[in-house]
Design a protein around this motif. Sequence first.
Motif, short mmCIF file in Angstrom:
data_model
loop_
_atom_site.label_atom_id
_atom_site.label_comp_id
_atom_site.label_asym_id
_atom_site.label_seq_id
_atom_site.Cartn_x
_atom_site.Cartn_y
_atom_site.Cartn_z
N LEU A 169 -3.13 -51.12 31.20
CA LEU A 169 -4.39 -50.60 31.74
C LEU A 169 -4.77 -49.30 31.05
N ASP A 170 -5.89 -49.34 30.32
CA ASP A 170 -6.47 -48.15 29.72
C ASP A 170 -7.77 -47.88 30.46
N LEU A 171 -7.63 -47.39 31.70
CA LEU A 171 -8.76 -47.17 32.60
C LEU A 171 -8.65 -45.78 33.20
N MET A 172 -9.79 -45.17 33.50
CA MET A 172 -9.78 -43.83 34.08
C MET A 172 -9.17 -43.82 35.48
N GLU A 173 -9.42 -44.89 36.26
CA GLU A 173 -8.92 -44.97 37.64
C GLU A 173 -8.23 -46.31 37.85
N PRO A 174 -7.04 -46.50 37.31
CA PRO A 174 -6.37 -47.80 37.39
C PRO A 174 -6.06 -48.23 38.82
N TRP A 175 -5.96 -47.28 39.74
CA TRP A 175 -5.63 -47.63 41.13
C TRP A 175 -6.73 -48.48 41.78
N ASN A 176 -7.94 -48.45 41.21
CA ASN A 176 -9.02 -49.26 41.77
C ASN A 176 -8.83 -50.75 41.51
N VAL A 177 -8.08 -51.12 40.47
CA VAL A 177 -7.92 -52.54 40.12
C VAL A 177 -6.57 -53.08 40.53
N LEU A 178 -5.62 -52.21 40.86
CA LEU A 178 -4.26 -52.68 41.17
C LEU A 178 -4.18 -53.62 42.38
N PRO A 179 -4.95 -53.40 43.46
CA PRO A 179 -4.86 -54.35 44.59
C PRO A 179 -5.20 -55.78 44.19
N ALA A 180 -6.25 -55.97 43.36
CA ALA A 180 -6.62 -57.32 42.92
C ALA A 180 -5.67 -57.85 41.87
N LEU A 181 -5.09 -56.94 41.11
CA LEU A 181 -4.25 -57.32 39.99
C LEU A 181 -2.84 -57.73 40.41
N THR A 182 -2.32 -57.10 41.44
CA THR A 182 -0.93 -57.29 41.83
C THR A 182 -0.52 -58.75 42.03
N PRO A 183 -1.30 -59.58 42.74
CA PRO A 183 -0.88 -60.98 42.92
C PRO A 183 -0.85 -61.77 41.61
N ALA A 184 -1.49 -61.24 40.55
CA ALA A 184 -1.54 -61.95 39.28
C ALA A 184 -0.38 -61.60 38.36
N LEU A 185 0.51 -60.70 38.79
CA LEU A 185 1.63 -60.26 37.96
C LEU A 185 2.95 -60.79 38.53
N LYS A 186 3.80 -61.28 37.66
CA LYS A 186 5.10 -61.80 38.10
C LYS A 186 5.93 -60.67 38.71
N PRO A 187 6.70 -60.96 39.76
CA PRO A 187 7.63 -59.96 40.29
C PRO A 187 8.63 -59.52 39.22
N ASP A 188 9.01 -58.27 39.28
CA ASP A 188 9.97 -57.66 38.37
C ASP A 188 9.44 -57.50 36.95
N ARG A 189 8.12 -57.62 36.78
CA ARG A 189 7.50 -57.35 35.49
C ARG A 189 6.70 -56.05 35.60
N PHE A 190 6.08 -55.63 34.50
CA PHE A 190 5.61 -54.26 34.39
C PHE A 190 4.09 -54.13 34.22
N VAL A 191 3.59 -53.03 34.78
CA VAL A 191 2.26 -52.51 34.47
C VAL A 191 2.47 -51.19 33.74
N VAL A 192 1.75 -50.98 32.66
CA VAL A 192 1.77 -49.69 31.97
C VAL A 192 0.36 -49.14 31.95
N CYS A 193 0.19 -47.93 32.47
CA CYS A 193 -1.11 -47.27 32.52
C CYS A 193 -1.18 -46.17 31.46
N TYR A 194 -2.28 -46.16 30.72
CA TYR A 194 -2.52 -45.17 29.66
C TYR A 194 -3.49 -44.14 30.23
N LEU A 195 -2.99 -42.92 30.48
CA LEU A 195 -3.79 -41.91 31.17
C LEU A 195 -3.79 -40.60 30.37
N PRO A 196 -4.97 -40.08 30.03
CA PRO A 196 -5.04 -38.89 29.18
C PRO A 196 -4.49 -37.61 29.80
#
Length: 260
Positions: A169-196
């Motif tokens: 995620l290269d987004l200014m406010e990644p927390w806004n998309v995480l609720p919708a995104l979470t069910p689409a990610l396998k358990p025990d896998r990773f999200v990496v956020c790029y934050l300036p």
Amino acid sequence: MNYGEWVLLQDRRGRNYLFRLKEGGSFDTQRGSLRHQQILEAGYGGSVATPQGEPFTVHRPTLEDYVLHMPREATPTYPKDAATIAFLLDLAPGMRVLEAGSGSGGLTLFLARAVGPGGQVWSYEWRERHQARARHNLQAFEDWHNVTWVLGDLAELEPPAQPFDGVALDLMEPWNVLPALTPALKPDRFVVCYLPNLTQVVALLEHLKAQALPYLHERTLEVIHREWDIRPPVAHPSFQQVGHTAFLVQLRRLAGNGKP
């Protein structure tokens, strides 16, 4: 080497010049010109010189070279960060990874190479102009035909039939998309956020706690490369350094309600 391919010329001071070879084309400098035919005949790893004696070496551009010199609509993810994101996502050939946003396509190229032709990258972007540039940059350099471009808001993501192996995620406010995104990610896998900036990192972790999302904060890091100028017997750090570019936040998706 053929006409239409990318080539990188390096002068004796280490400066790089990236362009495509064109039949009848020329590369012009203050110290003379080089015909593209000369460059083609020299081949990758060869050497050429202008009529005034200015030497250049001829190279096949690396992915890093291309990302640093390609046209852009937005500041690209620096190669040092893009490579680290692929590492933090623990990607391997054949995996499925999602990114948002597409930007200028720098990170997309690194992700597409990491998962290989048997894998798949889904690249989300809400700005049509940016995604058009990212698509063009990828197709112009290295197209594995493994990227699906989606123009839209990731916060409205519908869970796919097969969950993703990783998310960048290269987004200014990644927390806004995480609720919708979470069910689409396998358990025990990773999200990496790029934050300036660090304020965004703190806000992300506060939102994770407030939203009770099932993630462990594995680590936050920044990638610092310190290059050296070595000309025996003299050696010193390079005067031009790329320091801080962003913080990378690695989150691990937990199963169930996320309570360890």
